[in-house]
Design an enzyme around this catalytic site. Structure first.
Site, short mmCIF file in Angstrom:
data_model
loop_
_atom_site.label_atom_id
_atom_site.label_comp_id
_atom_site.label_asym_id
_atom_site.label_seq_id
_atom_site.Cartn_x
_atom_site.Cartn_y
_atom_site.Cartn_z
N HIS A 31 -1.40 -0.33 -10.00
CA HIS A 31 -2.11 -1.47 -9.14
C HIS A 31 -2.40 -2.58 -9.88
O HIS A 31 -3.51 -2.99 -9.69
CB HIS A 31 -3.20 -0.71 -8.31
CG HIS A 31 -3.44 -1.15 -7.21
ND1 HIS A 31 -3.81 -0.56 -6.00
CD2 HIS A 31 -3.41 -2.86 -6.64
CE1 HIS A 31 -3.97 -1.54 -4.99
NE2 HIS A 31 -3.69 -2.92 -5.48
N ARG A 69 1.06 -1.13 0.02
CA ARG A 69 -0.03 -0.12 -0.06
C ARG A 69 1.14 1.26 0.15
O ARG A 69 1.96 1.16 0.50
CB ARG A 69 -0.94 -0.07 1.17
CG ARG A 69 -1.97 -1.03 1.21
CD ARG A 69 -2.93 -0.60 0.20
NE ARG A 69 -4.46 -1.57 0.13
CZ ARG A 69 -4.49 -2.60 -0.57
NH1 ARG A 69 -3.35 -2.62 -1.54
NH2 ARG A 69 -5.38 -3.32 -0.37
#
Ligand code: NAP
Length: 311
Positions: free
Chosen positions: A274, A226
């Site tokens: 991502h 993250r």
């Protein structure tokens, strides 16, 4: 009754509904948007993907929530107060996909692809010295479902692997560390550092200037976990100062990464949108179905997220 609560587009939500329904023919699964008041009151399980917490609050008989994502920091942040049990996705296919990405981008750094791309742009014919995988140390932050599989894949490819987790661990062929001192020891030896930690109160901002400075000269970073685990300004400074060589970033504080973000043009940063380990809808739906079947038969929940720990 099961509610499907997502912020996906209707098309994508429909694909999920089809996969989930195929795996649970005996269950009634209804997207939240199609639930009337009576149906809302009958819902005992919610299958969620980034749900609006206001929707969850409108399900008074809800007993637990099953996320179809592996990372649950947002759910924990938004629904932690409700104390509803949260089950996250643990899927061997996801672990394999992540391990593949870790190996792919480790090779990208290990075989100096960023440097050769720059040489080509500048029409420079230059050969860098070759090192064998067994001469390179990879440090893994996080040895959970994704980290453990990645460690095995890296070992199989011949790299040296060391790893760090919250609790002490023993993994064949991998030297493991835990705690603050363990982190310093691991950072000091990691030529390529791969982050696979969950985002929690403890890991937010973990990779700051001080910790990045412990890494060997010319080390590289891969962040597949993250964005906020890495302090972006500190990373850029370390790259600009030539202390770190390169960073491969798949996750960011804000996603999609804003067009004006400096990362896009930084020569020491590879930006990925991502993509390191997308959830596989087919395998995930089967796992969710299995967990729900077990719950129906035994009233036992699968392992749940520890709301205090945050993962
Ligand atoms: P997991 O099974 O819960 O494993 C987390 C690991 O991190 C565990 O080894 C845990 O230690 C360690 N850890 C947690 N807090 C720590 C701390 N404060 N200090 C040291 N170690 C700590 O999670 P996972 O399934 O491997 O997934 C990891 C993360 O990957 C997810 O949370 C998600 O954010 C991210 N992810 C990214 C993508 C992508 O496409 N980019 C896809 C899926 C997931 P213990 O073993 O001691 O508990």
């Amino acid at each position: 009754m099961i509610a499907l609560v997502t912020r996906m587009s209707e098309d994508v939500e429909q694909l999920w509904l089809t996969s989930l329904s195929e795996n649970m023919p005996g269950e009634t699964i209804v997207p939240f948007r199609h639930l009337d008041q009576a149906a809302r009151e009958a819902v005992d399980i919610a299958i969620v993907a980034n749900p609006d917490p206001a929707d969850i609050a409108l399900l008074p008989a809800l007993k637990w929530i099953h996320s179809v994502w592996a990372g649950v920091e947002r759910l924990v942040g938004e629904l932690g107060e409700s104390r509803l049990p949260i089950v996250r996705l643990v899927d061997p296919q996801l672990s394999r996909t992540m391990a593949e990405a870790v190996l792919a981008w480790t090779y990208y750094l290990f075989r100096d692809m960023p440097a050769y791309a720059k040489f080509q742009q500048q029409h420079i014919w230059r050969q860098l010295a070759y090192r064998r995988p067994q001469d390179v140390m990879i440090g893994l932050l996080g040895l959970g479902a994704l980290g453990a599989e990645s460690a095995a894949r890296l070992k199989h490819a011949g790299f040296n692997v060391i790893g760090w987790s919250r609790s002490a661990k023993s993994i064949d062929g991998v030297e493991t560390f835990h705690g603050d001192q363990g982190l310093d020891a691991l950072l000091g030896r990691s030529e390529i550092l791969v982050c696979l930690l969950p985002l929690t109160v403890e890991t937010r901002g973990l990779l700051n200037a001080e910790r990045l400075s412990r890494m060997p000269q010319d080390a590289s970073l891969i962040n597949f976990a993250r964005g906020p685990i890495v302090v972006g300004d500190d990373l850029v400074k370390a790259l600009d100062a030539g202390a770190l060589k390169h960073a491969v970033l798949d996750v960011f504080d804000v996603e999609p990464l804003p067009v004006e973000a400096a990362y896009w043009d930084h020569p020491g940063i590879t930006v990925l949108p991502h993509i390191s380990a997308p959830t596989d809808r087919e395998t995930a739906a089967a796992i969710v179905a299995d967990n729900i079947k077990t719950y129906r038969e035994t009233a036992r929940l699968p392992s749940i997220v520890d709301l205090k720990r945050g993962y």
